[in-house]
Design a protein around this motif. Structure first.
Motif, PDB file in Angstrom:
ATOM      1  N   ASN A 227       0.994  -0.918  -0.084  1.00 49.80           N
ATOM      2  CA  ASN A 227      -0.290  -0.226  -0.169  1.00 49.80           C
ATOM      3  C   ASN A 227       1.085   1.161  -0.120  1.00 49.80           C
ATOM      4  OD1 ASN A 227      -2.623  -1.238   0.506  1.00 49.80           O
ATOM      5  ND2 ASN A 227      -2.140  -1.668   2.309  1.00 49.80           N
ATOM      6  N   ASN A 228       1.954   0.512   0.147  1.00 51.17           N
ATOM      7  CA  ASN A 228       3.180   2.427  -0.633  1.00 51.17           C
ATOM      8  C   ASN A 228       2.868   3.359   0.830  1.00 51.17           C
ATOM      9  OD1 ASN A 228       4.985   3.406  -0.696  1.00 51.17           O
ATOM     10  ND2 ASN A 228       3.538   4.735  -2.625  1.00 51.17           N
ATOM     11  N   ARG A 229       2.861   2.337   2.536  1.00 50.42           N
ATOM     12  CA  ARG A 229       2.454   3.014   3.218  1.00 50.42           C
ATOM     13  C   ARG A 229       4.146   2.773   4.599  1.00 50.42           C
ATOM     14  NH1 ARG A 229      -2.267   5.259   3.964  1.00 50.42           N
ATOM     15  NH2 ARG A 229      -2.384   5.713   6.950  1.00 50.42           N
ATOM     16  N   LEU A 230       4.838   3.201   3.844  1.00 49.66           N
ATOM     17  CA  LEU A 230       6.290   3.372   4.443  1.00 49.66           C
ATOM     18  C   LEU A 230       6.543   3.257   5.733  1.00 49.66           C
ATOM     19  CD1 LEU A 230       8.233   1.589   1.441  1.00 49.66           C
ATOM     20  CD2 LEU A 230       7.412   0.155   3.241  1.00 49.66           C
ATOM     21  N   HIS A 231       7.017   3.512   6.827  1.00 48.81           N
ATOM     22  CA  HIS A 231       7.296   3.795   8.006  1.00 48.81           C
ATOM     23  C   HIS A 231       8.849   4.591   7.598  1.00 48.81           C
ATOM     24  CE1 HIS A 231       7.488   5.584  11.894  1.00 48.81           C
ATOM     25  NE2 HIS A 231       5.989   5.812  11.692  1.00 48.81           N
ATOM     26  N   HIS A 232       8.790   5.410   7.913  1.00 51.24           N
ATOM     27  CA  HIS A 232      10.404   6.315   8.035  1.00 51.24           C
ATOM     28  C   HIS A 232      11.690   5.360   9.785  1.00 51.24           C
ATOM     29  CE1 HIS A 232       9.264   8.748  11.320  1.00 51.24           C
ATOM     30  NE2 HIS A 232       9.903   8.852  11.486  1.00 51.24           N
ATOM     31  N   ALA A 233      10.718   5.390  10.389  1.00 46.92           N
ATOM     32  CA  ALA A 233      11.538   4.299  11.645  1.00 46.92           C
ATOM     33  C   ALA A 233      10.355   3.136  11.605  1.00 46.92           C
ATOM     34  CB  ALA A 233      11.993   5.156  12.541  1.00 46.92           C
ATOM     35  N   TYR A 234      11.622   2.126  12.428  1.00 41.04           N
ATOM     36  CA  TYR A 234      11.358   1.180  12.493  1.00 41.04           C
ATOM     37  C   TYR A 234      12.424   0.309  14.309  1.00 41.04           C
ATOM     38  CZ  TYR A 234       8.977   0.455   8.824  1.00 41.04           C
ATOM     39  OH  TYR A 234       8.524   0.163   7.169  1.00 41.04           O
ATOM     40  N   ILE A 235      11.372  -0.128  15.001  1.00 41.76           N
ATOM     41  CA  ILE A 235      12.369  -0.409  15.986  1.00 41.76           C
ATOM     42  C   ILE A 235      12.098  -1.952  16.211  1.00 41.76           C
ATOM     43  CG2 ILE A 235      10.622   0.624  17.864  1.00 41.76           C
ATOM     44  CD1 ILE A 235      13.255   0.294  19.541  1.00 41.76           C
ATOM     45  N   LEU A 236      13.179  -2.481  16.730  1.00 43.63           N
ATOM     46  CA  LEU A 236      13.148  -4.486  16.335  1.00 43.63           C
ATOM     47  C   LEU A 236      13.464  -4.427  17.414  1.00 43.63           C
ATOM     48  CD1 LEU A 236      14.075  -5.348  12.964  1.00 43.63           C
ATOM     49  CD2 LEU A 236      11.898  -4.780  13.798  1.00 43.63           C
ATOM     50  N   THR A 237      12.672  -5.373  18.934  1.00 38.39           N
ATOM     51  CA  THR A 237      13.010  -5.984  20.343  1.00 38.39           C
ATOM     52  C   THR A 237      12.741  -7.120  20.758  1.00 38.39           C
ATOM     53  OG1 THR A 237      12.675  -4.987  22.275  1.00 38.39           O
ATOM     54  CG2 THR A 237      10.880  -5.131  21.214  1.00 38.39           C
ATOM     55  N   GLY A 238      13.333  -7.667  21.020  1.00 39.82           N
ATOM     56  CA  GLY A 238      13.383  -9.097  21.938  1.00 39.82           C
ATOM     57  C   GLY A 238      14.537 -10.057  22.196  1.00 39.82           C
ATOM     58  N   ILE A 239      14.542 -10.643  22.790  1.00 44.79           N
ATOM     59  CA  ILE A 239      15.540 -11.779  23.188  1.00 44.79           C
ATOM     60  C   ILE A 239      16.884 -11.631  22.285  1.00 44.79           C
ATOM     61  CG2 ILE A 239      13.962 -12.852  25.096  1.00 44.79           C
ATOM     62  CD1 ILE A 239      14.213 -15.249  23.295  1.00 44.79           C
ATOM     63  N   ARG A 240      17.928 -12.129  22.939  1.00 43.99           N
ATOM     64  CA  ARG A 240      19.425 -11.885  21.939  1.00 43.99           C
ATOM     65  C   ARG A 240      18.687 -13.994  21.116  1.00 43.99           C
ATOM     66  NH1 ARG A 240      17.580 -15.860  24.287  1.00 43.99           N
ATOM     67  NH2 ARG A 240      18.806 -16.798  25.653  1.00 43.99           N
ATOM     68  N   GLY A 241      19.653 -13.490  20.295  1.00 46.44           N
ATOM     69  CA  GLY A 241      18.918 -14.442  18.833  1.00 46.44           C
ATOM     70  C   GLY A 241      18.186 -14.538  18.984  1.00 46.44           C
ATOM     71  N   VAL A 242      17.477 -14.248  18.544  1.00 43.40           N
ATOM     72  CA  VAL A 242      16.221 -14.038  17.851  1.00 43.40           C
ATOM     73  C   VAL A 242      15.399 -13.302  16.451  1.00 43.40           C
ATOM     74  CG1 VAL A 242      14.483 -12.165  18.620  1.00 43.40           C
ATOM     75  CG2 VAL A 242      13.031 -14.041  18.445  1.00 43.40           C
ATOM     76  N   GLY A 243      16.747 -12.815  16.087  1.00 42.65           N
ATOM     77  CA  GLY A 243      16.853 -12.284  14.696  1.00 42.65           C
ATOM     78  C   GLY A 243      16.668 -10.761  14.293  1.00 42.65           C
ATOM     79  N   LYS A 244      16.755 -10.231  15.406  1.00 38.92           N
ATOM     80  CA  LYS A 244      16.321  -8.349  15.398  1.00 38.92           C
ATOM     81  C   LYS A 244      17.398  -7.977  14.140  1.00 38.92           C
ATOM     82  CE  LYS A 244      17.608  -8.437  19.527  1.00 38.92           C
ATOM     83  NZ  LYS A 244      17.720  -9.598  19.814  1.00 38.92           N
ATOM     84  N   THR A 245      19.276  -8.406  13.667  1.00 47.02           N
ATOM     85  CA  THR A 245      19.777  -8.220  12.798  1.00 47.02           C
ATOM     86  C   THR A 245      19.981  -8.208  11.969  1.00 47.02           C
ATOM     87  OG1 THR A 245      20.987  -7.851  15.151  1.00 47.02           O
ATOM     88  CG2 THR A 245      22.027  -7.352  12.674  1.00 47.02           C
ATOM     89  N   THR A 246      18.845 -10.076  11.632  1.00 45.86           N
ATOM     90  CA  THR A 246      18.659 -10.779  10.655  1.00 45.86           C
ATOM     91  C   THR A 246      17.274  -9.511   9.943  1.00 45.86           C
ATOM     92  OG1 THR A 246      20.054 -12.282  11.150  1.00 45.86           O
ATOM     93  CG2 THR A 246      18.229 -12.258   9.052  1.00 45.86           C
ATOM     94  N   THR A 247      16.071  -9.001  10.918  1.00 50.17           N
ATOM     95  CA  THR A 247      15.090  -8.614   9.910  1.00 50.17           C
ATOM     96  C   THR A 247      15.879  -7.628   9.686  1.00 50.17           C
ATOM     97  OG1 THR A 247      13.711 -10.440  11.888  1.00 50.17           O
ATOM     98  CG2 THR A 247      12.742  -8.312  10.754  1.00 50.17           C
ATOM     99  N   ALA A 248      16.333  -7.149  10.306  1.00 49.23           N
ATOM    100  CA  ALA A 248      16.982  -5.465   9.563  1.00 49.23           C
ATOM    101  C   ALA A 248      17.377  -5.165   8.712  1.00 49.23           C
ATOM    102  CB  ALA A 248      17.379  -5.093  10.444  1.00 49.23           C
ATOM    103  N   ARG A 249      18.250  -5.726   8.683  1.00 54.82           N
ATOM    104  CA  ARG A 249      19.493  -6.464   6.460  1.00 54.82           C
ATOM    105  C   ARG A 249      18.028  -6.916   6.402  1.00 54.82           C
ATOM    106  NH1 ARG A 249      24.739  -9.787   9.375  1.00 54.82           N
ATOM    107  NH2 ARG A 249      25.540  -7.769   9.943  1.00 54.82           N
ATOM    108  N   LEU A 250      16.918  -7.853   6.438  1.00 49.31           N
ATOM    109  CA  LEU A 250      16.194  -8.646   5.954  1.00 49.31           C
ATOM    110  C   LEU A 250      15.269  -6.984   4.965  1.00 49.31           C
ATOM    111  CD1 LEU A 250      14.950 -11.907   6.697  1.00 49.31           C
ATOM    112  CD2 LEU A 250      16.360 -11.527   4.459  1.00 49.31           C
ATOM    113  N   ILE A 251      15.015  -5.948   5.502  1.00 47.19           N
ATOM    114  CA  ILE A 251      14.122  -5.064   5.577  1.00 47.19           C
ATOM    115  C   ILE A 251      15.106  -3.953   4.516  1.00 47.19           C
ATOM    116  CG2 ILE A 251      12.968  -2.955   6.832  1.00 47.19           C
ATOM    117  CD1 ILE A 251      12.192  -4.297   9.026  1.00 47.19           C
ATOM    118  N   ALA A 252      16.118  -3.518   4.862  1.00 46.12           N
ATOM    119  CA  ALA A 252      16.377  -2.914   3.824  1.00 46.12           C
ATOM    120  C   ALA A 252      16.883  -3.406   2.334  1.00 46.12           C
ATOM    121  CB  ALA A 252      18.089  -2.789   4.573  1.00 46.12           C
ATOM    122  N   ARG A 253      17.210  -4.802   2.269  1.00 45.77           N
ATOM    123  CA  ARG A 253      16.952  -5.808   1.259  1.00 45.77           C
ATOM    124  C   ARG A 253      16.012  -5.398   0.863  1.00 45.77           C
ATOM    125  NH1 ARG A 253      18.652 -12.051   1.750  1.00 45.77           N
ATOM    126  NH2 ARG A 253      18.306 -11.457  -0.677  1.00 45.77           N
TER     127      ARG A 253
END
Length: 584
Positions: A42-68
């Motif tokens: 729907n072309n409604r991309l936010h300008h800032a996202y914050i990902l939270t969760g325990i260690r090793g659950v995929g936060k940094t990986t998800t950030a790179r996937l969003i960038a791709r």
């Protein structure tokens, strides 16, 4: 050339080798994937996202996937943002390799100062070189200093259209609310044991490595919802097992207790079989079980049983093994929630004891001895239920021997023929008998004892005696009465203590559960109504009531104290004070 060949032969750990490359590979984060899919569609991309969760659950990986996903151009170079990045275009490959000039990553744990953030933000005003968006990924953002957060605020609130921020943190509470309010937040969920097992099977199948199913379940539990922790433990188990993951290897590696032996230990615990408990614990400790892990497992089993008891459908959960299911079926119907709650509290308290004791094993033994002993003790509700049942079925009334001591806690000594077990209620119910010695009693009527309670400010006991009890016999060390279900559990002990204090002797008390007769409160109310009727016949009172329409006698106050009133209540000539209440 030699260096490149060496890099190709270098072993890559499982957690990195099998890092998700697409959103389909991202396990357990369906809400996040659906939100991003709809935002891109729907072309409604936010300008800032914050990902939270325990260690090793995929936060940094998800950030790179969003960038791709935001910068993918497709094989023809004409594609737009997509939830299915191709992974083959130059942007996708550069971002995956961590070398894209327009995707900048900052580790806030090592670069926390305001100067680091200012340096990072210097390029915000410039458009991206090769990508569609300039993306700033800040890991462990909660580690930034106060000055760094302040430097970030203005840019974060009104960034240029070509800039996106993605933050990751394990400590969301440490991030200022001024930052949170400017971001779209995603809470990455812990991975379930079933999800982790699915991942392990996929990885081991690709690596062509055999594994015991029980060993994988142990690793999944120990991973505590973290995919990275689980894969790291698999790596270690593969090395220790020389290419195969074995149950005994995992037990030795993690310091786990054997699950079947743990279930046996729990069963001995609730049965109060202390020798069997200590023997089982000694065997597990000899085989390498960590005392702290044993205690944590017992806590886990207690919770599992309580959950099955409250929600029977959870017995069919995929995470339960066959032996666990059998234990729940055997014990859930026999153990009450009160007993399980008591065990939970005692085991939880034991965690701090193990950490502070000189010997963890000795501390655990004492914790289990205490817990096993308590498992055979009846709950207060069970004792009260026994009293009620025995009174209603004609069984000999519950008898308990009460002796006067200095401590209120030692005011009662309960002797039972058969103690109720946590697992089995015997047919013979415990019987309580109050012994007494023959001594002169200073009170001849229950009203005199009530006056004593009022004089000594024992108001709670006085209220219960007046309203929740009907006395059928009182005097010479004997009290027979009917008792209401509304009385507090400690009423009998407090009553016996007050009688002993007032008379210097023990009392024989016989109680009956059921309908009450006339209580002291009923008698006092009847006396008050009679007093009102008597007073209303006085000529002066009649004249007053006649003159003031709607007036009534509200209270009658006796000038003598309560004790004297009790002795002389049959006298009709007592001096009284009349209080009139006017409605007009």
């Amino acid at each position: 050339m030699a260096e490149e060949e060496n890099n190709q032969n270098q072993y890559v750990v499982l957690a990195r080798k099998y890092r998700p490359q697409t959103f389909e590979d991202l396990l357990g984060q369906d809400a996040l994937v659906q939100t991003l899919t709809n935002a891109i569609k729907n072309n409604r991309l936010h300008h800032a996202y914050i990902l939270t969760g325990i260690r090793g659950v995929g936060k940094t990986t998800t950030a790179r996937l969003i960038a791709r996903a935001l910068n993918c151009t497709g094989l023809d170079g004409k594609g737009g943002p997509t939830i299915h990045p191709c992974g083959a275009c130059e942007n996708c490959k550069a971002i995956a390799a961590g070398r894209h000039i327009d995707v900048m990553e900052l580790d806030a744990a090592s670069r926390t100062g305001v100067d680091d953030i200012r340096e990072l933000l210097d390029g915000v005003r410039y458009k991206p070189t090769n990508a569609r968006y300039k993306i700033y990924i800040i890991d462990e953002v909660h580690m930034l200093s106060k000055g760094a957060f302040n430097a970030l605020l203005k840019t974060l609130e009104e960034p240029p259209a070509h800039v996106k921020f993605i933050f990751a943190t394990t400590e969301i509470r440490k991030v200022p609310v001024t930052i949170l309010s400017r971001c779209q937040r995603f809470d990455l969920q812990r991975l379930t044991i079933a999800t982790l097992l699915k991942l392990f099977h996929k990885v081991l199948s690709a690596e062509n490595i055999a594994a015991d199913e029980e060993a994988l379940e142990m690793v999944a539990r120990a991973a505590d919802g973290s995919a990275r922790d689980g894969l790291s433990m698999l790596d270690q188990a593969i090395v220790l097992g020389n290419g195969k993951i074995k149950t005994e290897t995992v037990v030795e590696m993690i310091g786990l207790a054997d699950r079947n032996k743990m279930l046996d230990l729990f069963e001995h615990l609730v049965q109060g079989d202390i020798p069997a408990v200590l023997k089982n614990l000694a065997e597990q400790y000899k085989n390498g079980a960590n005392p702290l892990v044993v205690l944590q497992d017992l806590i886990n089993i207690t919770h599992m049983l309580a959950k099955v008891k409250i929600i029977p459908g959870s017995l069919n959960a995929e995470t339960l093994g066959e032996n666990e299911r059998n234990l729940c079926e055997n014990l859930a119907s026999k153990l009450s929630i009160a007993v399980l709650s008591r065990m939970w509290q005692m085991l939880i308290k034991g965690l701090s004891e193990i950490n502070t004791a000189p010997s963890a094993l000795d501390a655990l033994e004492m914790i289990l001895i205490r817990t096993a002993y308590s498992a055979n003790l009846p709950t207060p509700a069970e004792l009260l239920d026994d009293i009620k049942k025995n009174s209603n079925t004609g069984i000999k009334p519950l008898q308990f021997t009460v002796t006067q001591t200095k401590a209120v806690e030692k005011a009662a000594t309960i002797n039972t023929a058969t103690a109720p077990s946590a697992l089995n209620n015997t047919a013979e119910k415990p019987v309580i008998n109050i012994t007494a010695e023959a001594k002169d009693c200073p009170f001849s009527r229950i009203e005199e004892f009530a006056a004593y309670l009022e004089e000594h400010k024992k108001m709670l006991l006085l209220y219960a005696l007046k309203n929740d009890v009907s006395v059928e016999e009182f005097g010479n060390g004997r009290l027979k009465m009917a008792i209401s279900d509304k009385t507090q559990p400690d009423f009998m002990l407090n009553l016996q203590k007050a009688l002993t204090e007032a008379t210097g002797r023990n009392w024989q008390i016989e109680i009956r559960r059921g309908p009450l007769g006339e209580t002291l409160a009923d008698k006092e109310k009847a006396v008050l109504e009679q007093d009102k009727r008597n007073i209303s016949e006085y000529p002066l009172v009649k004249a007053i009531l006649s003159e003031f329409k709607g007036a009534r006698i509200d209270t009658v106050t006796r000038k003598t104290n309560l004790a004297e009133s009790v002795k002389n209540e049959e006298a009709d000539d007592e001096n009284m004070t009349i209080t009139e209440n006017e409605d007009e």
